[in-house]
Design a protein around this motif. Structure first.
Motif, PDB file in Angstrom:
ATOM      1  N   GLU A 100      52.061  23.775  44.188  1.00  0.00           N
ATOM      2  CA  GLU A 100      50.739  23.290  43.989  1.00  0.00           C
ATOM      3  C   GLU A 100      50.854  25.314  44.750  1.00  0.00           C
ATOM      4  O   GLU A 100      51.420  26.170  45.094  1.00  0.00           O
ATOM      5  N   HIS A 122      50.561  24.614  37.609  1.00  0.00           N
ATOM      6  CA  HIS A 122      49.823  23.548  36.868  1.00  0.00           C
ATOM      7  C   HIS A 122      49.103  24.329  35.809  1.00  0.00           C
ATOM      8  O   HIS A 122      48.676  25.324  35.862  1.00  0.00           O
ATOM      9  N   ARG A 227      44.380  16.661  41.950  1.00  0.00           N
ATOM     10  CA  ARG A 227      45.164  15.868  42.977  1.00  0.00           C
ATOM     11  C   ARG A 227      44.982  16.233  43.813  1.00  0.00           C
ATOM     12  O   ARG A 227      46.407  15.744  44.557  1.00  0.00           O
ATOM     13  N   ARG A 232      47.813  12.230  49.546  1.00  0.00           N
ATOM     14  CA  ARG A 232      48.641  13.002  49.975  1.00  0.00           C
ATOM     15  C   ARG A 232      48.264  14.485  51.288  1.00  0.00           C
ATOM     16  O   ARG A 232      49.470  15.612  51.097  1.00  0.00           O
TER      17      ARG A 232
END
Length: 257
Positions: A100, A122, A227, A232
């Protein structure tokens, strides 16, 4: 890699013992803690004292404390530190772990300036750039840095009648609400931003401290909402804390732990 020199290793082991406790040690203390022969310890301590790495403690015969030479070396190290360069290296390591976008930012007035950034790989990711400036109250790094200010300084930067611009519908615009949020951040030692600077992104941030313990920057992990999840969040918070701690250590900070 070359062979380690045992005598040098033992001398460094002795110096590192002074990082803990009250800062003074006797030769028997060193023998006991390092399990070295008394003759070896005596020779090493004598050598370190001759080179001003150790000095006798006044009024306490046989006890030593760190001398001026380690301070001179540490000061020289601190002089050559580059927060942006060190931050970029740590940000890269954190980004490789979570894939990330990772930022390191500093506070200037009521804005944050990103001094280091590593992108996610990503296709869907946060778009920003090192050098970008944003209102501190809208970002996780900014709220972390504001929360680290003394109350008097925070009041001067964000008075009760301050006009806080909104970047998204979720941005905090009321100084009283901001102060309540900062109190929670101060207590947790972590900041979370939910779509407050970008409607499609949430972030977590942790404080970066220098060798004096002062918060000088913050490290954040930014994640697109596609995401982002409650499950998370905990993982990202732990990773941000570890990354900020690593950068703090590079800057000379030693945690209480």
């Amino acid at each position: 890699m070359g062979r380690l020199v045992p005598a040098v290793t033992r001398a460094l082991d002795i110096l590192e013992l002074f990082l803990d406790g009250d800062g003074t040690l006797s030769a028997p203390d060193i023998v006991r803690r390092l399990q070295l022969p008394r003759t070896t310890v005596h020779e090493l301590v004598t050598t370190l004292a001759a080179r001003q790495y150790l000095v006798p403690v006044t009024g306490q015969p046989g006890r030593y404390r760190l001398g001026v030479r380690p301070y001179q070396l540490g000061s020289r190290y601190a002089e050559q530190l580059d927060l942006a360069a060190e931050g970029q290296q740590v940000a890269r390591s954190v980004a490789e772990t979570c894939d990330e976008t990772v930022h390191v930012a500093i506070l200037e007035g009521t804005d944050v300036i990103y001094i280091a950034k590593v992108d996610s790989t990503h296709a869907v990711r946060m778009v920003s750039a090192a050098g970008r400036r944003l209102p501190a109250h809208c970002t996780s790094v900014g709220k972390m840095l504001l929360a680290s200010l003394p109350e008097s300084e925070l009041a001067a930067r964000v008075p009760d009648d301050a006009v806080l611009a909104a970047m998204t519908p979720d941005s905090i615009t009321d100084p009283a609400v901001l102060r309540a949020a900062l109190a929670g951040i101060r207590q947790r030692g972590l900041a979370v931003e939910n779509r407050e600077s970008n409607p499609d992104v949430s972030c977590v941030a942790a404080p970066v401290r220098d060798r004096t313990g002062e918060v000088v920057a913050a490290l954040s992990i930014s994640v697109p909402m596609v995401r982002w999840s409650e499950e998370r969040t905990g993982e990202l918070e732990r990773l941000a804390v570890r990354g900020a701690a690593e950068l703090s250590e590079r800057l000379g900070h030693r945690s209480a732990a």
